[in-house]
Design a protein around this motif. Structure first.
Motif, mmCIF file in Angstrom:
data_model
loop_
_atom_site.group_PDB
_atom_site.id
_atom_site.type_symbol
_atom_site.label_atom_id
_atom_site.label_comp_id
_atom_site.label_asym_id
_atom_site.label_seq_id
_atom_site.Cartn_x
_atom_site.Cartn_y
_atom_site.Cartn_z
ATOM 1 N N SER A 83 1.001 -1.187 0.061
ATOM 2 C CA SER A 83 -0.130 -0.067 -0.116
ATOM 3 C C SER A 83 0.866 1.275 -0.052
ATOM 4 C CB SER A 83 -1.023 0.163 1.256
ATOM 5 O OG SER A 83 -2.052 1.079 1.039
ATOM 6 N N THR A 99 -3.673 -3.190 -0.658
ATOM 7 C CA THR A 99 -4.563 -2.733 0.303
ATOM 8 C C THR A 99 -4.753 -1.083 0.475
ATOM 9 O OG1 THR A 99 -5.158 -2.784 2.876
ATOM 10 C CG2 THR A 99 -2.994 -2.936 2.423
ATOM 11 N N LEU A 123 -7.277 2.433 -4.300
ATOM 12 C CA LEU A 123 -7.082 1.098 -4.354
ATOM 13 C C LEU A 123 -7.249 0.469 -5.738
ATOM 14 C CD1 LEU A 123 -6.604 -1.310 -2.362
ATOM 15 C CD2 LEU A 123 -8.848 -1.727 -2.083
ATOM 16 N N ARG A 172 -4.659 -1.174 -8.344
ATOM 17 C CA ARG A 172 -4.864 -2.590 -8.907
ATOM 18 C C ARG A 172 -4.719 -2.460 -10.480
ATOM 19 N NH1 ARG A 172 -5.348 -6.347 -11.471
ATOM 20 N NH2 ARG A 172 -6.824 -8.146 -11.182
ATOM 21 N N THR A 232 -7.047 -7.550 -3.719
ATOM 22 C CA THR A 232 -7.261 -6.446 -3.166
ATOM 23 C C THR A 232 -8.114 -6.509 -2.102
ATOM 24 O OG1 THR A 232 -9.274 -5.553 -4.797
ATOM 25 C CG2 THR A 232 -7.249 -4.930 -5.333
#
Length: 462
Positions: free
Chosen positions: A362, A388, A398, A402, A418
């Motif tokens: 993250s 995350t 997020l 991804r 995710t």
């Protein structure tokens, strides 16, 4: 003032967390004004001379580790050593330590109340001055370290140098600048040279500087500033150390010292970037002895101090085969990738990295995370990416993360997953690791701190 009504550590920490909502960054001259006020209060009880001899440390990557190595060495030598660092991972008290012990909750609240009293008194002179979050912590540190009667204070800057709150100090005995990289460009500039100039702003006339010579453009800026101020320069480059062996739990290395023969040195990590940080700390320790009068520093104490240093979330193995690394910018990720590529295999298990190698990631939204992700996707041993979200407004989107992983990931990747909640991402990563697999958690110090706390809570420690 509301601060005077606060009695618990939790309430004090919460108040500090809300400070950015009602104050703004102050011009350095205003901060200096309050600093001078503190210098003169209570008959100079908290003046700079009571803080011990100050080592001022700046840089983009590695400065916290260098501080920790120096504290470990100086403490081993018998010097009472304070350290002020940022950011913290789990508790704000981590920012203040004496002889490797962080501040207690009671001491924190005591310092908090002392500062509240000083701000109230200063308002009779300057009613508009309100310390920022970082200023409050720095000024609390003055109280803590002056009261503790320390010999040496290792003082880490915040994100900058020239305009950093810590730069109001007047008389450090050494300055240290670790690796310069592209980070916080909105504040420090968009080139290595500009960022280096900001970091070099901590140099003081005639005060020796030790610096990382990894980037020659940055080194040129530092050397020019040092020449202008009449500072001796000591560069630490890749030519000054050699990695002899990387084992599963430690690195065996040697340094080309100007003065002493250390033989083999050991650091308790597999993070290869820590070798340079240790070499910088060794150089600084030698200068403390030779130029600054700290005669108790010896080759033996340096070796033991280096080996015994602990700094959380720097390729830290928090559970068997589960590692947290605080890399949070391009250079940090590059160093993490290098360490992973050089990580030793278990000799009794063939093709260890053919097992699951899970990377949990993250990042905050103000980083150049597309480049960070591209480097991580170049790791052929990673089989699964778990993405995350950093809580709050600072976390990168997020879905966007991804999408970038989807474009960059190679054919070796089994899956990209995710999870909005960090605890769910960690639980999933651990569930697919398999017996001989590995999990690496990387991308943000916020992520590292949250996960560190998760593992500490699950093991019943604080």
């Amino acid at each position: 003032m509301k601060e005077h009504l606060i009695q618990s550590y939790i309430a004090a920490e919460q108040f500090l967390a809300e400070v950015p909502k009602f104050t703004k960054k102050n011009p350095l001259e205003d901060t200096k004004g309050f600093y001078e006020f503190i210098q003169n209060c209570e008959d100079g009880k908290y003046c700079e001379e009571r803080l011990g001899k100050i080592i001022h440390v700046a840089g983009t990557n590695g400065k916290g580790s260098v501080c920790a190595y120096l504290q470990s060495i100086c403490t081993k030598c018998g010097y009472r050593t304070g350290m002020f660092t940022s950011p913290h991972l789990v508790t704000t008290r981590e920012r203040f330590s004496i002889n490797k012990e962080i501040l207690s909750e009671e001491e924190f609240v005591e310092a908090f109340h002392w500062l509240a009293d000083q701000v109230t008194a200063y308002h009779a002179i300057q009613p508009d001055y309100n310390p920022t979050y970082f200023e409050r912590l720095f000024f609390m540190g003055i109280y803590v370290f002056a009261k503790a009667q320390i010999d040496i204070l290792i003082l880490e800057t915040g994100l900058g140098g020239r305009l950093d709150t810590t730069n109001i100090i007047k008389n450090p005995i050494l300055t240290v600048i670790t690796e310069i990289g592209m980070d916080h460009m909105e504040y420090l500039g968009n080139t290595i040279e500009k960022i280096a100039a900001e970091k070099a702003g901590i140099l003081k006339p005639g005060v020796t500087v030790i610096f990382s010579d990894r980037k020659k453009t940055a080194s040129a800026v530092i050397c020019k500033k040092a020449e202008e101020l009449g500072c001796k320069c000591y560069a630490v480059s890749e030519n000054d150390y050699k990695i002899n062996e990387i084992q599963k739990k430690f690195i065996d290395f040697s340094v080309a010292s100007r003065y002493y023969d250390y033989g083999r040195l050991f650091i308790r990590t597999t993070a290869v970037y820590q070798v340079e940080n240790a070499a910088i700390a060794i150089c600084a320790s030698e200068l403390l002895k030779r130029e600054c009068g700290f005669e108790k520093i010896t080759t033996a104490s340096i070796k033991i101090g280096i080996e015994k240093m602990y700094w959380a979330c720097r390729m830290e193995e928090v559970q068997p085969r589960v590692f947290i690394d605080g890399a949070h910018n391009e250079d940090g990720i590059a160093a993490f990738v290098q360490s992973l590529r050089q990580a030793p295999y278990d000799t009794d298990k063939k093709n260890e990295f053919d097992k699951r190698c899970v990377l949990i990631f993250s990042v905050v939204k103000d980083k150049q995370y597309d480049k960070m992700i591209e480097m991580l996707c170049g790791l052929s041993m990673v089989t699964d990416f778990v993405i995350t979200q950093i809580p709050g407004e600072r976390g990168a989107n997020l879905a966007e993360l991804r999408s970038i992983f989807g474009k960059c990931a190679g054919k070796n990747v089994r899956g990209i997953y995710t999870y909005e909640k960090i605890e769910d991402a960690v639980a999933f990563g651990l569930s697919i690791k398999e017996k001989f697999g590995r999990v690496y958690i990387v991308g943000s110090l916020y992520l590292a701190g949250i996960v560190e706390d998760l593992f500490a809570s699950s093991s019943g420690t604080t």
